[in-house]
Design a protein around this motif. Structure first.
Motif, PDB file in Angstrom:
ATOM      1  N   TYR A 746      -4.411   7.130  42.477  1.00 36.59           N
ATOM      2  CA  TYR A 746      -5.109   8.290  41.934  1.00 36.59           C
ATOM      3  C   TYR A 746      -5.077   9.448  42.935  1.00 36.59           C
ATOM      4  CZ  TYR A 746      -7.195   5.526  38.156  1.00 36.59           C
ATOM      5  OH  TYR A 746      -7.394   4.749  37.047  1.00 36.59           O
ATOM      6  N   LEU A 747      -5.190  10.661  42.399  1.00 39.28           N
ATOM      7  CA  LEU A 747      -5.333  11.859  43.215  1.00 39.28           C
ATOM      8  C   LEU A 747      -6.657  12.509  42.837  1.00 39.28           C
ATOM      9  CD1 LEU A 747      -3.751  13.621  45.293  1.00 39.28           C
ATOM     10  CD2 LEU A 747      -3.047  15.031  43.351  1.00 39.28           C
ATOM     11  N   PRO A 748      -7.612  12.601  43.775  1.00 42.17           N
ATOM     12  CA  PRO A 748      -8.912  13.196  43.426  1.00 42.17           C
ATOM     13  C   PRO A 748      -8.823  14.712  43.306  1.00 42.17           C
ATOM     14  CG  PRO A 748      -8.871  12.603  45.747  1.00 42.17           C
ATOM     15  CD  PRO A 748      -7.577  12.113  45.161  1.00 42.17           C
ATOM     16  N   SER A 749      -9.680  15.286  42.471  1.00 43.02           N
ATOM     17  CA  SER A 749      -9.722  16.739  42.325  1.00 43.02           C
ATOM     18  C   SER A 749     -10.425  17.401  43.500  1.00 43.02           C
ATOM     19  CB  SER A 749     -10.427  17.121  41.022  1.00 43.02           C
ATOM     20  OG  SER A 749     -11.762  16.629  41.021  1.00 43.02           O
ATOM     21  N   ARG A 767      -4.155  10.220  37.600  1.00 50.26           N
ATOM     22  CA  ARG A 767      -3.433   8.979  37.874  1.00 50.26           C
ATOM     23  C   ARG A 767      -2.026   9.302  38.364  1.00 50.26           C
ATOM     24  NH1 ARG A 767      -4.136   4.062  33.753  1.00 50.26           N
ATOM     25  NH2 ARG A 767      -6.276   4.644  34.306  1.00 50.26           N
ATOM     26  N   THR A 768      -1.642   8.705  39.483  1.00 53.61           N
ATOM     27  CA  THR A 768      -0.317   8.915  40.064  1.00 53.61           C
ATOM     28  C   THR A 768       0.497   7.633  40.153  1.00 53.61           C
ATOM     29  OG1 THR A 768      -1.192   8.619  42.296  1.00 53.61           O
ATOM     30  CG2 THR A 768      -1.125  10.865  41.433  1.00 53.61           C
ATOM     31  N   GLY A 769      -0.120   6.515  39.861  1.00 56.54           N
ATOM     32  CA  GLY A 769       0.585   5.240  39.974  1.00 56.54           C
ATOM     33  C   GLY A 769      -0.121   4.170  39.167  1.00 56.54           C
ATOM     34  N   ALA A 770       0.010   2.948  39.634  1.00 57.57           N
ATOM     35  CA  ALA A 770      -0.622   1.821  38.955  1.00 57.57           C
ATOM     36  C   ALA A 770      -2.137   1.974  39.005  1.00 57.57           C
ATOM     37  CB  ALA A 770      -0.210   0.513  39.610  1.00 57.57           C
ATOM     38  N   PRO A 771      -2.848   1.466  37.980  1.00 60.59           N
ATOM     39  CA  PRO A 771      -4.311   1.557  37.980  1.00 60.59           C
ATOM     40  C   PRO A 771      -4.901   0.960  39.246  1.00 60.59           C
ATOM     41  CG  PRO A 771      -3.509   0.794  35.851  1.00 60.59           C
ATOM     42  CD  PRO A 771      -2.332   0.809  36.770  1.00 60.59           C
TER      43      PRO A 771
END
Length: 789
Positions: A746-749, A767-771
C-alpha cells in the motif's frame, strides 16, 4: 503517418576510429537493443562509452499501414546522442553534431538497412581548443562546453555514470503525402473571448482551423497572405486555463482542415489554453492573479535510456500535483523532454520553467557553435511556444554564478550568447514569454537571493539556520533545499547497507572534489532540530539515525516553505532540487528512483497545499499563525489552538477567521487566548508552559514545539491502527510525533504526521501490490509500535 523503426535493433561497441564505414562491422560483437534508447539501456547497466564508437543497425520496415513503401520516403531522426553518421544500404545519408538536432532525409530508393555510428566524444574532446576562462567543479571534462549534449552521466558525484550514447529519440520512416510545412499557433484571451491565431505555409486550396472543447466548437477559414495561410478563430465565453492549485486547467483542441484538389485531410495542432501570464520582478501572474510558484526540478524518469511512456509521464506529473506543486523546472544539466511530458503539464495545470540545455560552462562564441545553438533553440521553442504551461524560458543553469564564483571578469558574467543571441531567437518564436538569462542572475553578484532568481542553499548546503530563509529575502529560488533524502528502503543491492558503506557513499550527492557530501548537510540539521550527535547515533543505533534523518530533511523543507508562503514574505517561488532520484540511494529527490514518495514529499504535500497552515516563531512577539488560500472563494472557518503539556491540555482558544480568495493572512497566536502564553518560549519564566501547540483550521492542521522536537522515546504513546477496506484509521492516547506507516502493498496518502493526545485520523491507502499481510505504525517518540489490525 510515421512508422517508427523500433524492432530488430542491434548495437555494437568498437574502438574509436576503428571503422570509417559499415563495410566491416559484421565482425563486431552485436547485442540486441531497443530504440529509442542508449547503449546503457541496451546493456542494462551503468556504463560510460564516451571513449568508444557505438554502432547501431536495424532493418527498415517495407510497409506503412499495410501499404508498400516506395521511393521518396522520408527518414527521420528525432535525436541521436551525440556526434553521429547514418548509412542506408551502405550510403551515408545523414550526420549530426548535437543530440538535440532533428534530421530528415528523403530516400531516393526503397531502403532496407539502416546503420548509425555514434562517434567517440573522448576523441573529439582531445582536439586542441582554447581553454575555458573558468572551471566547472562538477565536471571532469571541461571541454564539454564545445559539444551539444547532456551533462547527465558526465557529472561524477550526482548522476549515474551512464552518459547518453545512441538514438535516444525515435527514428522513423514516412511515406509523406502532405507536407505539413511550418505552422505556428498562438492562443490569447481578452475578457471572456479567446482567440486562436494560425499562420502556416501549406500546399492547399482551402484551409480552416477548428477549435473545440466538449460541445463548444468554432471553425474559421484561413486566408492566403504573404505566401502562406493566416486566420483567427474566436471563442466566446472561453474557459480560462489555470494552474491546478488555483483552478481548472481548461484546454481546447486545435486542428486544421485542409483541402487540396481532391485530397482532404486534417492536421492536429495539439491543445491550447486561454490564459494571460505575466512575470514582473519574478512574480508570476496568471489571469492577473499572483501565483506562488512551488515545485521541484525535473529529472528524467529513466536516467539510462532517457525514455518514458506517456503513461509514466502522466503518473509522475500527477504525483507532482498531489504534492501541491504547481511548477516544474527542467534544468540545463538535463535534457529537453518528450512532448508527452509537456502534454501532461498542460493537461494537469503545472507551470513550466524551461532551461535551455546550457549549464555552468564558458560556452564558445565561434560562428559555427552559435549557428548550432540558434537552430536548437528555434526547434525547441517551436515545440513549446503555444503551450499554456510555459511560464519562463531560462538561458542556462548557473552560468553567471559559476563565472563569478571562479573569478571571471565581471564582463564575462553576461555573455552575448545568453543576453542577446538566444533571447532574440526565443522572442521570435514566443514573443510574450518571460526570458531569464540564467537561473541565478541579478544583483551585485549573481548568487545573491534578494534581487533575482537564485540557487538558494542558505538553508541546506551552506548550513545556515532556518531563520536564513527569511533573512536572505529570497525572491525566487530556482533551486533549493538539497538534502540526501533517505528513502524508506535504500534500494541498494545487498541487505543492511549502512550509511557509511562505500556503495551508499557512491550514491550520496556531492560536489566533485568537495570534502563533504549531502549526507553531512542532512546530518547538520538532524543535530540542529533534535540536539543529537548524528555520527555517534549512526554508530550506536543506525536505524534511529536513518529515522531522524528522514524527519529532519522533511521538517526543514516544510518549515522553509511555510516561511516563504506567509502574507508578508517577499518570496515569489521555490523549486526543490530534485523531484525524483536518478538512481537508488539517498539522493536529492523527494521521490525515490522507483517513484515512491519519501517523507519529504509528504511534508511538502502538507506545506504546499492550496489551503495551508503554518506556524512561525516570531521571538518575543510570540508565535504567528499563517493561512494561505489559493482557491477562488473566501474561506471562513474556526481557527483553533490547543496547548498540551505532556498529556494534559493546558489551554484552548478559537476564533472564526476568513481567509480571502487567493490570499493569505497572519495572526498572532496569543490573540486566540484571554491570558498570556509564552508560546515561542522566548521569555523563559521557568519551564515551557506547553510542549505542543496544535493548530486546526477545518481539516488543515499544524503543530509547533516550544521546547523543540523530542529526540528521546517513551515506552508507549498508545498507538492503534485499524485497516478497513483501503482506509487506515490511526489514533494515539498520548502525543505521537512523526507517525509513520509501514504497510506493504500500500501507499499511504499521508505519512510522517503528528497526532495530538486522543486524536484519530483516517488515512486512505492506494494498493500497489499484494494485499497486506502484516504492517506497523510507529511514532518517533515511542518505542512501542502498533500492528495494523
Amino acid at each position: 503517418m510515421r512508422t517508427r523503426i523500433e524492432h530488430g535493433w542491434e548495437v555494437a561497441i568498437a574502438p574509436a576510429g576503428s571503422h570509417a564505414d559499415p563495410s566491416k562491422i559484421d565482425q563486431l560483437v552485436w547485442h540486441p537493443a531497443k530504440v529509442p534508447g542508449t547503449i546503457a539501456s541496451a546493456l542494462g547497466e551503468d556504463c560510460d562509452h564516451d571513449g568508444d564508437d557505438v554502432w547501431w543497425r536495424a532493418t527498415i520496415p517495407g510497409k506503412q499501414g499495410g501499404s508498400e513503401l516506395t521511393a521518396g520516403c522520408v527518414l527521420g531522426f528525432d535525436g541521436v546522442a551525440t556526434l553521429w553518421d547514418a548509412w542506408v544500404d551502405g550510403v551515408r545519408v545523414a550526420a549530426g553534431e548535437s543530440m538535440w538536432q532533428r534530421v530528415e532525409v528523403k530516400l531516393e530508393h526503397v531502403a532496407k538497412q539502416l546503420v548509425i555510428r555514434c562517434r567517440s566524444l573522448t576523441a573529439e574532446l582531445a582536439k586542441k581548443r582554447p581553454r575555458p576562462r573558468w572551471k566547472v567543479p562538477m565536471l571532469e571534462q571541461q571541454q564539454l562546453r564545445w559539444l551539444r549534449t547532456t551533462l547527465l552521466g558526465r557529472t561524477p558525484g550526482w548522476s549515474p555514470p551512464c552518459p547518453a550514447v545512441g538514438p535516444w529519440r525515435p527514428v522513423w520512416i514516412e511515406q509523406r503525402v502532405h507536407d505539413r510545412g511550418d505552422i505556428r499557433v498562438e492562443a490569447r484571451v481578452v475578457g471572456d473571448t479567446g482567440a486562436v491565431e494560425v499562420r502556416g505555409t501549406l500546399a492547399a486550396d482551402r484551409v480552416s482551423v477548428i477549435v473545440q472543447r466538449g460541445a463548444q466548437r468554432v471553425t474559421a477559414a484561413l486566408a492566403q497572405a504573404d505566401g502562406g495561410w493566416h486566420g483567427v478563430a474566436k471563442i466566446e465565453h472561453a474557459v480560462r486555463w489555470w494552474p491546478h492549485t488555483h483552478g481548472e486547467p481548461a484546454l481546447y483542441d486545435v486542428e486544421l482542415d485542409v483541402h487540396s484538389g481532391e485530397h482532404h485531410h486534417q492536421i492536429e495542432l495539439g491543445r491550447v489554453g486561454f490564459r494571460t501570464l505575466e512575470v514582473e520582478n519574478y512574480q508570476v501572474r496568471v489571469n492577473g492573479v499572483p501565483v506562488f510558484c512551488r515545485g521541484a526540478c525535473w529529472t528524467p524518469l529513466d536516467a539510462r535510456s532517457l525514455v518514458a511512456t506517456p503513461a509514466q509521464y502522466d503518473a509522475a506529473v500527477e504525483q507532482l500535483c498531489a504534492a501541491g506543486m504547481n511548477m516544474v523546472r527542467i534544468g540545463g544539466t538535463m535534457t529537453y523532454e518528450d512532448d508527452a511530458l509537456y502534454d501532461a503539464l498542460d493537461a494537469r495545470g503545472v507551470l513550466l520553467w524551461q532551461d535551455l540545455m546550457f549549464a555552468n560552462m564558458d560556452y564558445p562564441d565561434a560562428a559555427a557553435f552559435v549557428a548550432t545553438v540558434r537552430a536548437e533553440v528555434d526547434t525547441e521553442m517551436a515545440r513549446l511556444a503555444s503551450r499554456p504551461s510555459l511560464a519562463i524560458v531560462c538561458g542556462n543553469s548557473e552560468g553567471e554564478q559559476q563565472a563569478a564564483m571562479w573569478g571571471a571578469p565581471r564582463e564575462r558574467w553576461a555573455p552575448p550568447l545568453f543576453h542577446e543571441i538566444i533571447p532574440e531567437v526565443v522572442h521570435a518564436r514566443a514573443p510574450g514569454v518571460a526570458y531569464v538569462p540564467s537561473s541565478a542572475t541579478g544583483g551585485v553578484f549573481p548568487h545573491v537571493s534578494n534581487v533575482g532568481p537564485s540557487s538558494y542553499y542558505g538553508v541546506g548546503a551552506y548550513l545556515r539556520p532556518l531563520e536564513d530563509a527569511r533573512r536572505a529575502e529570497v525572491v525566487f529560488a530556482s533551486e533549493c533545499l538539497a538534502f540526501a533524502n533517505i528513502p524508506a528502503t535504500s534500494g541498494l543491492p545487498g541487505d543492511g547497507v549502512r550509511a557509511h558503506h562505500a556503495l551508499w557513499k557512491q550514491r550520496a550527492p556531492r560536489d566533485l572534489g568537495a570534502g563533504w557530501d549531502f549526507d553531512d548537510v542532512r546530518d547538520h540539521y538532524v543535530k540542529l532540530l533534535f540536539g543529537v550527535d548524528p555520527v555517534q547515533l549512526r554508530s550506536t543505533d543506525h536505524e534511529r539515525y536513518l529515522e531522524l534523518g528522514r524527519h529532519a530533511s522533511a521538517e526543514v523543507m516544510a518549515r522553509t516553505f511555510g516561511e516563504w508562503r506567509r502574507a508578508r514574505s517577499v518570496t515569489r517561488g521555490g523549486l526543490v532540487w530534485f523531484l525524483r532520484d536518478l538512481w537508488p540511494g539517498a539522493g536529492w529527490g523527494v521521490v525515490d528512483a522507483h517513484g515512491r514518495p519519501k517523507l519529504a514529499w509528504y511534508a511538502l504535500r502538507r506545506a504546499l497545499a492550496p489551503l495551508a497552515l503554518a506556524i512561525t516563531d516570531e521571538g518575543t512577539n510570540g508565535l504567528a499563525v499563517h493561512l494561505v488560500n489559493d482557491g477562488a472563494a473566501d474561506l471562513t472557518r474556526s481557527l483553533e489552538l490547543v496547548l498540551w503539556r505532556g498529556d494534559t491540555e493546558v489551554g484552548r482558544g478559537s476564533r472564526e477567521i476568513t481567509v480571502p480568495a487567493r490570499g493569505a493572512i497572519e495572526l498572532g497566536a496569543n490573540a486566540l487566548f484571554d491570558g498570556f502564553h509564552d508560546l515561542s518560549y522566548a521569555y523563559r519564566f521557568g519551564p515551557p508552559g506547553a510542549h505542543v501547540v496544535h493548530a486546526r483550521f477545518g481539516d488543515v492542521e499544524q503543530f509547533w514545539f516550544p521546547a523543540g522536537l523530542a529526540a528521546t522515546r517513551v515506552p508507549d504513546v498508545g498507538l492503534t491502527a485499524q485497516l478497513a477496506g483501503d482506509v487506515l484509521t490511526v489514533s494515539a492516547q498520548r502525543f505521537a510525533q512523526f507517525v509513520t506507516i509501514d504497510a506493504p502493498g500500500y501507499l499511504p496518502s499521508d505519512d510522517g504526521f503528528h497526532l495530538a493526545p486522543g486524536q484519530r485520523r483516517e488515512i486512505p491507502l492506494t494498493r500497489t501490490g499484494a494485499p497486506i499481510k502484516s504492517g506497523t505504525v510507529a511514532a518517533s517518540n515511542a518505542e512501542a509500535t502498533a500492528k495494523i489490525a
